[in-house]
Design a protein around this motif. Structure first.
Motif, PDB file in Angstrom:
ATOM      1  N   SER A 105       0.822  -1.210   0.000  1.00 32.98           N
ATOM      2  CA  SER A 105       0.000   0.000   0.000  1.00 32.98           C
ATOM      3  C   SER A 105       0.851   1.252   0.000  1.00 32.98           C
ATOM      4  O   SER A 105       1.962   1.272   0.528  1.00 32.98           O
ATOM      5  CB  SER A 105      -0.895   0.038   1.243  1.00 32.98           C
ATOM      6  N   LEU A 106       0.272   2.314  -0.562  1.00 36.37           N
ATOM      7  CA  LEU A 106       0.840   3.651  -0.494  1.00 36.37           C
ATOM      8  C   LEU A 106      -0.177   4.526   0.220  1.00 36.37           C
ATOM      9  O   LEU A 106      -1.333   4.603  -0.192  1.00 36.37           O
ATOM     10  CB  LEU A 106       1.115   4.197  -1.901  1.00 36.37           C
ATOM     11  N   VAL A 107       0.260   5.154   1.310  1.00 32.05           N
ATOM     12  CA  VAL A 107      -0.608   6.016   2.096  1.00 32.05           C
ATOM     13  C   VAL A 107       0.079   7.377   2.212  1.00 32.05           C
ATOM     14  O   VAL A 107       1.277   7.449   2.474  1.00 32.05           O
ATOM     15  CB  VAL A 107      -0.871   5.440   3.511  1.00 32.05           C
ATOM     16  N   VAL A 108      -0.685   8.440   2.007  1.00 32.43           N
ATOM     17  CA  VAL A 108      -0.155   9.797   2.166  1.00 32.43           C
ATOM     18  C   VAL A 108      -0.921  10.458   3.298  1.00 32.43           C
ATOM     19  O   VAL A 108      -2.154  10.432   3.335  1.00 32.43           O
ATOM     20  CB  VAL A 108      -0.304  10.620   0.866  1.00 32.43           C
ATOM     21  N   GLU A 117      -2.107  12.958  12.590  1.00 31.81           N
ATOM     22  CA  GLU A 117      -2.041  12.590  11.183  1.00 31.81           C
ATOM     23  C   GLU A 117      -3.429  12.371  10.597  1.00 31.81           C
ATOM     24  O   GLU A 117      -4.285  11.755  11.224  1.00 31.81           O
ATOM     25  CB  GLU A 117      -1.214  11.311  11.001  1.00 31.81           C
ATOM     26  N   LYS A 118      -3.603  12.884   9.390  1.00 30.41           N
ATOM     27  CA  LYS A 118      -4.852  12.701   8.657  1.00 30.41           C
ATOM     28  C   LYS A 118      -4.510  12.044   7.316  1.00 30.41           C
ATOM     29  O   LYS A 118      -3.619  12.510   6.596  1.00 30.41           O
ATOM     30  CB  LYS A 118      -5.517  14.055   8.429  1.00 30.41           C
ATOM     31  N   ILE A 119      -5.209  10.957   6.989  1.00 31.94           N
ATOM     32  CA  ILE A 119      -4.968  10.265   5.725  1.00 31.94           C
ATOM     33  C   ILE A 119      -5.557  11.083   4.581  1.00 31.94           C
ATOM     34  O   ILE A 119      -6.732  11.442   4.600  1.00 31.94           O
ATOM     35  CB  ILE A 119      -5.571   8.849   5.738  1.00 31.94           C
ATOM     36  N   LEU A 120      -4.720  11.350   3.568  1.00 30.40           N
ATOM     37  CA  LEU A 120      -5.166  12.063   2.373  1.00 30.40           C
ATOM     38  C   LEU A 120      -5.364  11.118   1.188  1.00 30.40           C
ATOM     39  O   LEU A 120      -6.125  11.417   0.275  1.00 30.40           O
ATOM     40  CB  LEU A 120      -4.128  13.118   1.970  1.00 30.40           C
ATOM     41  N   PHE A 121      -4.669   9.984   1.216  1.00 29.12           N
ATOM     42  CA  PHE A 121      -4.661   9.069   0.076  1.00 29.12           C
ATOM     43  C   PHE A 121      -4.257   7.694   0.590  1.00 29.12           C
ATOM     44  O   PHE A 121      -3.346   7.577   1.402  1.00 29.12           O
ATOM     45  CB  PHE A 121      -3.635   9.576  -0.947  1.00 29.12           C
ATOM     46  N   ASN A 122      -4.968   6.653   0.123  1.00 30.26           N
ATOM     47  CA  ASN A 122      -4.653   5.287   0.544  1.00 30.26           C
ATOM     48  C   ASN A 122      -4.976   4.360  -0.618  1.00 30.26           C
ATOM     49  O   ASN A 122      -6.126   4.276  -1.043  1.00 30.26           O
ATOM     50  CB  ASN A 122      -5.488   4.921   1.780  1.00 30.26           C
ATOM     51  N   LEU A 123      -3.955   3.685  -1.139  1.00 29.06           N
ATOM     52  CA  LEU A 123      -4.124   2.833  -2.308  1.00 29.06           C
ATOM     53  C   LEU A 123      -3.366   1.534  -2.091  1.00 29.06           C
ATOM     54  O   LEU A 123      -2.220   1.552  -1.647  1.00 29.06           O
ATOM     55  CB  LEU A 123      -3.583   3.565  -3.544  1.00 29.06           C
ATOM     56  N   THR A 124      -4.012   0.409  -2.397  1.00 35.05           N
ATOM     57  CA  THR A 124      -3.410  -0.903  -2.186  1.00 35.05           C
ATOM     58  C   THR A 124      -3.494  -1.732  -3.455  1.00 35.05           C
ATOM     59  O   THR A 124      -4.492  -1.668  -4.170  1.00 35.05           O
ATOM     60  CB  THR A 124      -4.134  -1.656  -1.041  1.00 35.05           C
ATOM     61  N   GLY A 125      -2.456  -2.502  -3.705  1.00 33.72           N
ATOM     62  CA  GLY A 125      -2.482  -3.476  -4.785  1.00 33.72           C
ATOM     63  C   GLY A 125      -1.918  -2.969  -6.091  1.00 33.72           C
ATOM     64  O   GLY A 125      -1.526  -1.813  -6.239  1.00 33.72           O
ATOM     65  N   ASN A 126      -1.877  -3.877  -7.058  1.00 35.38           N
ATOM     66  CA  ASN A 126      -1.313  -3.615  -8.370  1.00 35.38           C
ATOM     67  C   ASN A 126      -2.114  -2.531  -9.095  1.00 35.38           C
ATOM     68  O   ASN A 126      -3.317  -2.653  -9.277  1.00 35.38           O
ATOM     69  CB  ASN A 126      -1.315  -4.905  -9.191  1.00 35.38           C
ATOM     70  N   GLN A 127      -1.435  -1.474  -9.511  1.00 34.20           N
ATOM     71  CA  GLN A 127      -2.085  -0.382 -10.236  1.00 34.20           C
ATOM     72  C   GLN A 127      -1.615  -0.311 -11.691  1.00 34.20           C
ATOM     73  O   GLN A 127      -1.953   0.622 -12.405  1.00 34.20           O
ATOM     74  CB  GLN A 127      -1.806   0.949  -9.529  1.00 34.20           C
ATOM     75  N   GLY A 128      -0.813  -1.296 -12.114  1.00 35.76           N
ATOM     76  CA  GLY A 128      -0.324  -1.327 -13.489  1.00 35.76           C
ATOM     77  C   GLY A 128       1.137  -0.954 -13.565  1.00 35.76           C
ATOM     78  O   GLY A 128       1.689  -0.339 -12.659  1.00 35.76           O
ATOM     79  N   ASN A 129       1.758  -1.325 -14.676  1.00 39.00           N
ATOM     80  CA  ASN A 129       3.189  -1.109 -14.855  1.00 39.00           C
ATOM     81  C   ASN A 129       3.447   0.221 -15.567  1.00 39.00           C
ATOM     82  O   ASN A 129       4.034   0.273 -16.638  1.00 39.00           O
ATOM     83  CB  ASN A 129       3.787  -2.281 -15.632  1.00 39.00           C
ATOM     84  N   PHE A 130       2.978   1.313 -14.946  1.00 39.79           N
ATOM     85  CA  PHE A 130       3.182   2.650 -15.500  1.00 39.79           C
ATOM     86  C   PHE A 130       3.037   3.687 -14.388  1.00 39.79           C
ATOM     87  O   PHE A 130       2.470   3.413 -13.343  1.00 39.79           O
ATOM     88  CB  PHE A 130       2.210   2.940 -16.647  1.00 39.79           C
ATOM     89  N   TRP A 131       3.590   4.871 -14.639  1.00 34.03           N
ATOM     90  CA  TRP A 131       3.493   5.979 -13.697  1.00 34.03           C
ATOM     91  C   TRP A 131       2.098   6.594 -13.767  1.00 34.03           C
ATOM     92  O   TRP A 131       1.555   6.783 -14.853  1.00 34.03           O
ATOM     93  CB  TRP A 131       4.527   7.054 -14.029  1.00 34.03           C
ATOM     94  N   GLN A 132       1.552   6.917 -12.591  1.00 37.07           N
ATOM     95  CA  GLN A 132       0.255   7.581 -12.515  1.00 37.07           C
ATOM     96  C   GLN A 132       0.410   8.855 -11.676  1.00 37.07           C
ATOM     97  O   GLN A 132       1.231   8.916 -10.770  1.00 37.07           O
ATOM     98  CB  GLN A 132      -0.776   6.658 -11.875  1.00 37.07           C
ATOM     99  N   CYS A 133      -0.422   9.827 -11.966  1.00 30.56           N
ATOM    100  CA  CYS A 133      -0.346  11.120 -11.306  1.00 30.56           C
ATOM    101  C   CYS A 133      -1.488  11.270 -10.299  1.00 30.56           C
ATOM    102  O   CYS A 133      -2.602  10.819 -10.542  1.00 30.56           O
ATOM    103  CB  CYS A 133      -0.445  12.224 -12.359  1.00 30.56           C
ATOM    104  N   LYS A 134      -1.199  11.938  -9.182  1.00 25.69           N
ATOM    105  CA  LYS A 134      -2.225  12.231  -8.184  1.00 25.69           C
ATOM    106  C   LYS A 134      -1.971  13.622  -7.614  1.00 25.69           C
ATOM    107  O   LYS A 134      -0.841  13.990  -7.310  1.00 25.69           O
ATOM    108  CB  LYS A 134      -2.190  11.189  -7.058  1.00 25.69           C
ATOM    109  N   ALA A 135      -3.019  14.406  -7.487  1.00 25.62           N
ATOM    110  CA  ALA A 135      -2.958  15.720  -6.841  1.00 25.62           C
ATOM    111  C   ALA A 135      -3.840  15.669  -5.604  1.00 25.62           C
ATOM    112  O   ALA A 135      -4.966  15.181  -5.665  1.00 25.62           O
ATOM    113  CB  ALA A 135      -3.430  16.812  -7.780  1.00 25.62           C
ATOM    114  N   LEU A 136      -3.333  16.148  -4.479  1.00 30.80           N
ATOM    115  CA  LEU A 136      -4.073  16.155  -3.221  1.00 30.80           C
ATOM    116  C   LEU A 136      -4.131  17.565  -2.667  1.00 30.80           C
ATOM    117  O   LEU A 136      -3.132  18.288  -2.671  1.00 30.80           O
ATOM    118  CB  LEU A 136      -3.391  15.253  -2.186  1.00 30.80           C
ATOM    119  N   ILE A 137      -5.290  17.958  -2.172  1.00 33.88           N
ATOM    120  CA  ILE A 137      -5.459  19.241  -1.495  1.00 33.88           C
ATOM    121  C   ILE A 137      -4.998  19.079  -0.055  1.00 33.88           C
ATOM    122  O   ILE A 137      -5.394  18.139   0.637  1.00 33.88           O
ATOM    123  CB  ILE A 137      -6.938  19.690  -1.520  1.00 33.88           C
ATOM    124  N   LEU A 138      -4.155  20.000   0.408  1.00 34.43           N
ATOM    125  CA  LEU A 138      -3.674  19.990   1.785  1.00 34.43           C
ATOM    126  C   LEU A 138      -4.529  20.961   2.583  1.00 34.43           C
ATOM    127  O   LEU A 138      -4.520  22.166   2.316  1.00 34.43           O
ATOM    128  CB  LEU A 138      -2.195  20.370   1.832  1.00 34.43           C
TER     129      LEU A 138
END
Length: 173
Positions: A105-108, A117-138
Motif C-alpha cells: 500500500s501507499l498512504v499519504v 495525522e490525517k490520511i489524504l490518500f490510501n491505495l493498495t495493490g497492483n495499479q499497473g506497470n506505469f506511472w500515474q499522477c495524483k494531486a491532493l489538497i492539503l
C-alpha cells in the motif's frame, strides 16, 4: 519540486518506521521489479524513491518519508472561502508506480507539528506497470504548520514494489 535526481530535497526518512525508502534508478536488476524509467527524465538512469517487498521486510512493515515543515503563516498562503466549505490553496502533486501481484500500500498523510495525522490518500495493490499522477489538497486550520508523509507498506510478493517521483508542492506555501 523534487525529482530526486540529486538528493532528497529536504525530505527525511522517519525514525519511527520499519525500513527506509531507497533512492534508486531503473537499471536492470535480476531480482527486482519497478518502473523501467523514472518519471521526470523517462530514462533508466533517472532517480526515484522506491520500496520493495523482499525477504528483508515482512508484509505490513512500513517505510515513511516526511517533507520539511510547511507554514500556513506565509502571507501568500491564503484560505479560499466558498459557500459550502473552507479549503486551502495548497496542494501536492506526485507520481506513483505500484506494480506486482502482491504489492502493498501507499498512504499519504498530512501531519501537524503535534503529530496528529490525517490520511489524504490510501491505495493498495497492483495499479499497473506505469506511472500515474495524483494531486491532493492539503487542508488545515489557521496557522498550524504541517508536513506531508509518504508511507509505503510492504506487500506479500518478493519482487513487488512501490515508487514515487516528482513530488511538487504548490508554490503559494
Amino acid at each position: 519540486h523534487c525529482n530526486f535526481e540529486f538528493d532528497l530535497c529536504g525530505w527525511k526518512q522517519d525514525e519511527n518506521d520499519d525500513f527506509d525508502w531507497n533512492l534508486r534508478t531503473s537499471r536492470p536488476r535480476k531480482l527486482s521489479t519497478g518502473p523501467a524509467t523514472d518519471h521526470s527524465l523517462q530514462e533508466p538512469f533517472g532517480h526515484y524513491l522506491f520500496i520493495e517487498s523482499s525477504f528483508l521486510q515482512m508484509p505490513g512493515q512500513k517505510a515513511r518519508i516526511s517533507s520539511p515543515f510547511l507554514s500556513r503563516r506565509n502571507k501568500d498562503c491564503k484560505v479560499v472561502i466558498c459557500t459550502w466549505c473552507y479549503f486551502s490553496c495548497l496542494q501536492i502533486l506526485f507520481y506513483y508506480h505500484m506494480h506486482g501481484a502482491h504489492v502493498g500500500s501507499l498512504v499519504v498523510y498530512q501531519r501537524t507539528a503535534v503529530k496528529h495525522e490525517k490520511i489524504l490518500f490510501n491505495l493498495t495493490g497492483n495499479q499497473g506497470n506505469f506511472w500515474q499522477c495524483k494531486a491532493l489538497i492539503l487542508t488545515g486550520d489557521g496557522d498550524e504548520d504541517f508536513q506531508v508523509v509518504f508511507e509505503g507498506i510492504a506487500g506479500k510478493g518478493l519482487k513487488d514494489g512501490i515508487a514515487i517521483d516528482d513530488l511538487t508542492l504548490s508554490k503559494e506555501c
